[in-house]
Design a protein around this motif. Structure first.
Motif, PDB file in Angstrom:
ATOM      1  N   TYR A 159      59.857  44.946  63.185  1.00  0.00           N
ATOM      2  CA  TYR A 159      61.050  44.813  62.346  1.00  0.00           C
ATOM      3  C   TYR A 159      62.162  45.671  62.951  1.00  0.00           C
ATOM      4  O   TYR A 159      61.879  46.671  63.616  1.00  0.00           O
ATOM      5  N   ASN A 205      73.924  44.431  63.037  1.00  0.00           N
ATOM      6  CA  ASN A 205      73.771  43.473  61.940  1.00  0.00           C
ATOM      7  C   ASN A 205      72.559  42.560  62.088  1.00  0.00           C
ATOM      8  O   ASN A 205      72.600  41.383  61.735  1.00  0.00           O
ATOM      9  N   LEU A 206      71.473  43.120  62.617  1.00  0.00           N
ATOM     10  CA  LEU A 206      70.231  42.342  62.630  1.00  0.00           C
ATOM     11  C   LEU A 206      69.780  42.145  61.188  1.00  0.00           C
ATOM     12  O   LEU A 206      70.111  42.933  60.304  1.00  0.00           O
ATOM     13  N   PHE A 207      69.010  41.078  60.957  1.00  0.00           N
ATOM     14  CA  PHE A 207      68.502  40.823  59.610  1.00  0.00           C
ATOM     15  C   PHE A 207      67.276  41.705  59.393  1.00  0.00           C
ATOM     16  O   PHE A 207      66.252  41.512  60.046  1.00  0.00           O
ATOM     17  N   PRO A 208      67.359  42.691  58.491  1.00  0.00           N
ATOM     18  CA  PRO A 208      66.285  43.690  58.400  1.00  0.00           C
ATOM     19  C   PRO A 208      64.973  43.133  57.865  1.00  0.00           C
ATOM     20  O   PRO A 208      63.922  43.700  58.120  1.00  0.00           O
ATOM     21  N   HIS A 209      65.056  41.999  57.146  1.00  0.00           N
ATOM     22  CA  HIS A 209      63.836  41.460  56.543  1.00  0.00           C
ATOM     23  C   HIS A 209      63.133  40.481  57.469  1.00  0.00           C
ATOM     24  O   HIS A 209      62.154  39.844  57.070  1.00  0.00           O
ATOM     25  N   MET A 210      63.621  40.347  58.695  1.00  0.00           N
ATOM     26  CA  MET A 210      62.989  39.437  59.645  1.00  0.00           C
ATOM     27  C   MET A 210      62.550  40.224  60.871  1.00  0.00           C
ATOM     28  O   MET A 210      63.191  41.204  61.255  1.00  0.00           O
ATOM     29  N   GLU A 212      66.357  32.317  64.194  1.00  0.00           N
ATOM     30  CA  GLU A 212      66.946  31.865  62.927  1.00  0.00           C
ATOM     31  C   GLU A 212      68.091  30.867  63.152  1.00  0.00           C
ATOM     32  O   GLU A 212      68.127  29.804  62.531  1.00  0.00           O
ATOM     33  N   GLY A 213      69.017  31.220  64.024  1.00  0.00           N
ATOM     34  CA  GLY A 213      70.161  30.338  64.292  1.00  0.00           C
ATOM     35  C   GLY A 213      69.734  29.019  64.921  1.00  0.00           C
ATOM     36  O   GLY A 213      70.055  27.943  64.399  1.00  0.00           O
ATOM     37  N   ARG A 253      70.004  37.537  70.225  1.00  0.00           N
ATOM     38  CA  ARG A 253      70.261  36.622  69.114  1.00  0.00           C
ATOM     39  C   ARG A 253      71.499  35.777  69.403  1.00  0.00           C
ATOM     40  O   ARG A 253      71.537  34.583  69.082  1.00  0.00           O
ATOM     41  N   ARG A 309      87.472  38.868  66.229  1.00  0.00           N
ATOM     42  CA  ARG A 309      86.944  38.238  65.020  1.00  0.00           C
ATOM     43  C   ARG A 309      87.656  36.924  64.723  1.00  0.00           C
ATOM     44  O   ARG A 309      87.069  36.007  64.154  1.00  0.00           O
ATOM     45  N   PHE A 342      77.760  42.498  67.296  1.00  0.00           N
ATOM     46  CA  PHE A 342      78.499  43.422  66.449  1.00  0.00           C
ATOM     47  C   PHE A 342      78.294  44.875  66.869  1.00  0.00           C
ATOM     48  O   PHE A 342      77.279  45.225  67.487  1.00  0.00           O
ATOM     49  N   PHE A 361      63.994  48.016  61.933  1.00  0.00           N
ATOM     50  CA  PHE A 361      64.005  49.460  61.680  1.00  0.00           C
ATOM     51  C   PHE A 361      63.030  50.207  62.593  1.00  0.00           C
ATOM     52  O   PHE A 361      63.120  51.419  62.722  1.00  0.00           O
ATOM     53  N   LEU A 420      85.798  34.776  61.848  1.00  0.00           N
ATOM     54  CA  LEU A 420      85.508  35.776  60.822  1.00  0.00           C
ATOM     55  C   LEU A 420      86.797  36.274  60.173  1.00  0.00           C
ATOM     56  O   LEU A 420      86.782  36.780  59.061  1.00  0.00           O
ATOM     57  N   MET A 423      78.648  36.164  68.497  1.00  0.00           N
ATOM     58  CA  MET A 423      79.188  37.510  68.330  1.00  0.00           C
ATOM     59  C   MET A 423      78.087  38.562  68.401  1.00  0.00           C
ATOM     60  O   MET A 423      77.017  38.392  67.827  1.00  0.00           O
TER      61      MET A 423
END
Lengths: 280, 221
Positions: free
Chosen positions: A169, A123-128, A136-137, A185, A76, A119, A171, A81, A117
């Protein structure tokens, strides 16, 4: 123009037509990252006591060790981080960041420009959607044109066998699929260095293999990476160098063949015994 | 009392119109401004800056610790004493916005804190600044969590706007009061006003359901 475009890599960020999984620069054995004397305490708890680390281009460095040994904190720190209390981190072609003084924000961002990184908890973005997660990046941060970013993301997803999940998504995916998206990602940022923080520890045992094989494939293709893992089999097969950490220090380091077959330190031997022969 | 039923029918549309032209615009404007205040106060409260978080905490404490009616009267009847005269409508919007700002700030703060820390970190590692991570990653997830409690706040606000009748704003309840004063049929007109408030809130609740379903599309059911 990629923020990592510092003239060191002749290929720059232009991967058009190339293999989407191929690293930016061919391994040439030069040093990519040097960390010297990294120290870190959380309150009274000294988690890192002067860690030295050198990563050459194309090299796979694996950190092993018991929980609480500090290996995740090392990883990290390389990504900004965590902010070490002392020591220096230098990426080839960049300035040395000296943590004994205050680090400007730009220093932290410089670290993140060079590394990406993966993880433990993806830590994926759940709303995307999967595709939105990946672009995104590049689109929001690196200002890559959207069409180009989408094309590259699709190619990367194709390579890890998730092309048909691009509009799902997170989930809706299995744990192994989520983690493969997490890897994609990171790859989409075209970093010089990939950081993996126990990428399979949160997975059901039967899903570990699909993730490790993607990481192994990246290693074989010449990506430079630092991997924190408890998968000793993976370390043995994929690592160029293994660092055994305990109590905030690197107890022993060397080629996997040496560390796993003839460790010189008692602490290393005991750790390996505990994991390889838990019932003895 | 010639015909209660006829009075009900004759007064129904004037009162509904009072709601559509008074209550609803007042609630919508106050809620929109209130949310902006709430976001600012929530961010101040979360801030590591002691002064900012202190200001945020003080604001929430004052708003929640004093009656809305008193806040309304201070603005409309109190401020003229120090030379600040504000018309009924802007006074009402100011009072309701400040009030929503205090309550919604706590909802938004809790919603932001409910997003796992790993989401911030994932944003940082792909190169985002704090502000970008907040906007792109955290707030969209906080929005989903905060819709049910914010809907509560909004529905309370719709009903609380009846207090504006006391500072001469023409809205649903004031229309009913005026007709009642003229016909002396208080029971009928106040029950009618209650019924119409209830109908409005039924419509708003179904709007909440639509919004929740839309924001829930990315979570497992």
């Amino acid at each position: 123009m990629s923020p990592t475009d510092d003239g060191v890599h002749p290929q720059g960020s232009d991967a058009a037509g190339g293999d989407p999984l191929a690293p930016k620069a061919a391994p040439d054995d030069s040093v990519l990252l040097t960390a010297r004397g990294i120290r870190k305490s959380f309150g009274d708890n000294e988690v890192l006591r002067s860690i030295d680390l050198e990563v050459r281009r194309g090299e796979v460095v694996v950190l092993i060790g018991p929980s609480g040994s500090g290996k995740t904190t090392v990883l990290r720190s390389l990504n900004g981080l965590e902010t070490p209390d002392g020591g220096t981190i230098t990426f080839a072609g960049g300035p040395a960041l000296d943590f004994s003084g205050a680090i400007p924000k730009s220093g932290r961002f410089a670290l993140r420009d060079r590394s990406a990184m993966v993880f433990q908890q993806h830590n994926l973005f759940p709303h995307m959607t999967v595709l939105q997660n990946v672009v995104e990046g590049p689109v929001r941060v690196q200002r890559v044109p959207k069409a180009q970013a989408l094309a590259e993301a699709s190619a990367l997803l194709e390579r890890v066998g998730l092309a048909e999940k691009r509009d799902a998504y997170p989930f809706e995916l299995s744990g192994g699929q989520q983690q493969r998206v997490g890897i994609v990602r990171a790859l989409a940022l075209k970093p010089d260095l990939l950081l993996f923080d126990e990428p399979t520890s949160a997975l059901d045992p039967e899903l570990v293999g699909e993730v490790l094989s993607v990481i192994k494939e990246l290693a074989d293709e010449g990506w430079t990476m630092v991997v924190v893992t408890h998968e000793l089999g993976f370390a043995r097969q994929a690592a160029d160098e293994v660092l055994f950490m305990d109590g905030g220090v690197v107890v022993e380091r060397g080629a996997p063949g040496d560390i796993f077959t003839k460790p010189t330190e008692e602490r290393t031997r005991r750790f390996l015994d505990r994991i390889l022969r838990p019932l003895d | 009392m010639a015909s209660g039923w006829q009075l009900f029918l004759e007064s129904f549309w004037p009162i509904v119109w009072g709601g559509l032209s008074g209550t609803i615009p007042l609630a919508l404007a106050s809620f929109a401004i209130g949310l902006v205040i709430a976001l600012a106060v929530a961010l101040a409260r979360i801030s590591k800056n002691r002064v900012l978080s202190g200001i945020g905490r003080f604001y929430v404490s004052v708003i929640r610790g004093t009656p809305l009616l008193v806040q309304l009267f201070v603005i409309f009847y109190g401020l003229p004493a120090v030379g600040i005269v504000i018309d009924p409508w802007p006074s009402a919007i100011a009072a309701f916005s400040l009030n929503v700002g205090g309550y919604a700030a706590e909802i938004i703060r809790a919603a932001i804190l409910s997003v796992p820390k790993g989401q911030w970190e994932a944003g940082y590692t792909i190169g985002m600044s704090h502000a970008t991570a907040l906007r792109r990653i955290i707030l969209p997830q906080a929005a989903r969590v905060s819709v049910p409690p914010l809907s509560n706040t909004f529905i309370s606000l719709v009903k609380d706007t009846s207090l504006a009748s006391l500072i001469l704003v023409t809205e649903l309840f004031r229309v009913a009061q005026e007709i009642a004063a003229f016909t002396q049929d208080f029971m009928l007109l106040y029950l009618e006003a209650a019924l119409i408030y209830w109908l409005f809130c039924l419509v708003l609740s179904s709007g909440q359901n639509v919004l929740e379903r839309r924001l829930d599309r990315y979570v497992a059911h």
